[in-house]
Design an enzyme around this catalytic site. Structure first.
Site, PDB file in Angstrom:
ATOM      1  N   THR A 205       0.839  -1.206   0.000  1.00 30.70           N
ATOM      2  CA  THR A 205       0.000   0.000   0.000  1.00 30.70           C
ATOM      3  C   THR A 205       0.873   1.254   0.000  1.00 30.70           C
ATOM      4  O   THR A 205       1.984   1.234   0.523  1.00 30.70           O
ATOM      5  CB  THR A 205      -0.850  -0.022   1.288  1.00 30.70           C
ATOM      6  OG1 THR A 205      -1.728  -1.129   1.197  1.00 30.70           O
ATOM      7  CG2 THR A 205      -1.628   1.256   1.502  1.00 30.70           C
ATOM      8  N   ARG A 233     -13.823  -8.211  -0.357  1.00 30.04           N
ATOM      9  CA  ARG A 233     -13.117  -7.894   0.902  1.00 30.04           C
ATOM     10  C   ARG A 233     -12.676  -6.427   0.884  1.00 30.04           C
ATOM     11  O   ARG A 233     -12.140  -5.927  -0.091  1.00 30.04           O
ATOM     12  CB  ARG A 233     -11.884  -8.801   1.038  1.00 30.04           C
ATOM     13  CG  ARG A 233     -11.012  -8.517   2.269  1.00 30.04           C
ATOM     14  CD  ARG A 233      -9.806  -7.654   1.953  1.00 30.04           C
ATOM     15  NE  ARG A 233      -8.887  -7.530   3.093  1.00 30.04           N
ATOM     16  CZ  ARG A 233      -7.842  -6.736   3.128  1.00 30.04           C
ATOM     17  NH1 ARG A 233      -7.549  -5.975   2.107  1.00 30.04           N
ATOM     18  NH2 ARG A 233      -7.055  -6.675   4.188  1.00 30.04           N
ATOM     19  N   GLY A 235     -10.277  -3.713   2.985  1.00 33.05           N
ATOM     20  CA  GLY A 235      -9.237  -3.610   4.008  1.00 33.05           C
ATOM     21  C   GLY A 235      -9.349  -2.306   4.789  1.00 33.05           C
ATOM     22  O   GLY A 235     -10.381  -1.634   4.771  1.00 33.05           O
ATOM     23  N   THR A 256      -0.085   1.191   6.749  1.00 31.32           N
ATOM     24  CA  THR A 256       0.035   0.050   5.841  1.00 31.32           C
ATOM     25  C   THR A 256       0.308  -1.197   6.668  1.00 31.32           C
ATOM     26  O   THR A 256       1.047  -1.146   7.643  1.00 31.32           O
ATOM     27  CB  THR A 256       1.156   0.275   4.808  1.00 31.32           C
ATOM     28  OG1 THR A 256       1.293  -0.922   4.026  1.00 31.32           O
ATOM     29  CG2 THR A 256       2.498   0.597   5.456  1.00 31.32           C
ATOM     30  N   GLY A 257      -0.296  -2.294   6.276  1.00 26.79           N
ATOM     31  CA  GLY A 257      -0.082  -3.524   7.027  1.00 26.79           C
ATOM     32  C   GLY A 257      -1.261  -4.453   6.855  1.00 26.79           C
ATOM     33  O   GLY A 257      -2.090  -4.254   5.961  1.00 26.79           O
TER      34      GLY A 257
END
Ligand code: ASP
Length: 340
Positions: A205, A233, A235, A256-257
């Site tokens: 990302t 989905r 995020g 981000t992660g």
């Protein structure tokens, strides 16, 4: 009070007042905080297991060059007196168009072999925000998020409605295959075959935070999500308060992660709330939020900027593509765990 004592007391007061904005000891931010900039931009290109031994010199140079292109694009806006919201948009736009990153062209594929892209943007002046989730056709999802903020009464659009909205305001649309690269097809095939994701399949990302000459904060985040994600989905990246947050005088965050964990912790808003209400430094607040992510089993990182433009990169993964540029002439890019 003698004349000699007054300067001493004044300097003590300055140290005390300044203590709130001081970077965590030893952080990469410490040196840059010595001088408050007129403007500053900080970016990331995803966090994960990014080890020096896994990146060739050429790849490293490519990533650093791409980070500098993004920083330059944001800095160009800020230098001219533009707003931080225009700057974060300009910076991440270059990364959406660069196939090195998991955003826009070069994004990862879903299990149904399609791209579903998520993006969000927030203006710290009035906490106005816009986001899109699961778009398949707007060429630059960050522009769609911006259009939601500027041209709708809503904050978030999803799926077909988000693509339709983007088209209705005149944004460029493309075939879904426009986003596809060979590297991401191979990654999808491997994940579907092995039924397991490597760290790299979940990351990449991009995001930016900035402060402009008027002291306004802004944040933006955009992504393709994770390789072989289930269709539909969503995020953390398009969720205001999870991956993106900006509030003037308090803080701006782009995360981000592993998105599911970032949603559950509400990472970006948690950081800003800790800064605002608990009086944490930006670094301590970010560490607290990421510790909560780690306790739940997730990993990743954030870029965070305080109300005066102080900044930090905090991550519990083995690396994060990242960089900073500001009005003092400072420029930095880094990739691996330690300052590099
Ligand atoms: N946070 C993104 C997601 O879960 C992935 C990333 O940061 O790379 O969709």
């Amino acid at each position: 009070m003698t004349r000699a004592i007054i300067p001493l007391l004044l300097s003590l007061m300055i140290v005390a007042c300044g203590s709130e904005t001081v970077a965590e000891p030893g952080s990469e931010a410490a040196a840059a905080e010595a001088e408050t900039p007129e403007w500053r931009i900080v970016i990331h290109g995803g966090a994960g297991v990014i080890l020096r031994e896994n990146l060739s010199d050429e790849q490293e140079a490519d990533y650093r060059a791409a980070l500098e292109v993004a920083l330059d694009a944001g800095a160009e806006v800020l230098k001219e007196g533009g707003t931080s919201v225009d700057a974060v948009q300009a910076a991440v736009l270059t990364m959406e168009d660069n196939t090195l990153f998991n955003a826009g062209k070069g994004a990862v594929l879903t299990a149904a072999r399609e791209h579903e892209l998520d993006a969000s943007i927030m203006d710290g002046r009035d906490r106005n925000a816009g986001s899109v989730a699961g778009v398949k056709h707007v060429k630059n999802p960050i522009l769609a998020a911006r259009a939601v903020m500027d041209h709708s009464e809503h904050v978030m659009f999803a799926a077909q409605g988000a693509d339709d909205f983007a088209e209705s305001v005149g944004l460029e649309t493309v075939e879904n295959s426009y986003f596809t690269t060979e590297r991401r097809v191979k990654a999808l095939d491997r994940v579907l075959e092995t039924r397991s994701r490597t760290d790299a399949d979940r990351h990449g990302t991009v995001g930016a935070v900035a402060i402009d000459k008027d002291g306004n904060l802004a944040a933006a985040t955009t992504t393709g999500g994770m390789t072989a994600k289930a269709p539909g989905r969503v995020g953390d990246s398009p969720l205001i308060g999870a991956a993106t947050y900006a509030q003037n005088g308090v803080c701006a965050v782009s995360a981000t992660g592993h998105g599911e964990y970032f949603i559950r912790v509400g990472v970006a808003k948690t950081i800003c709330t800790r800064v605002e209400l608990a009086g944490d430094s930006i670094g301590a607040a970010a560490e607290n939020a990421l510790d909560q992510v780690a306790d739940l089993g997730g990993d990743g990182g954030v870029i965070v900027m305080g109300g005066e433009g102080q900044y930090d990169y905090v991550f519990n993964s083995k690396g994060m593509y990242r960089g900073m540029m500001d009005s003092t002439g400072a420029v930095e890019t880094a990739i691996f765990e330690k300052k590099d």
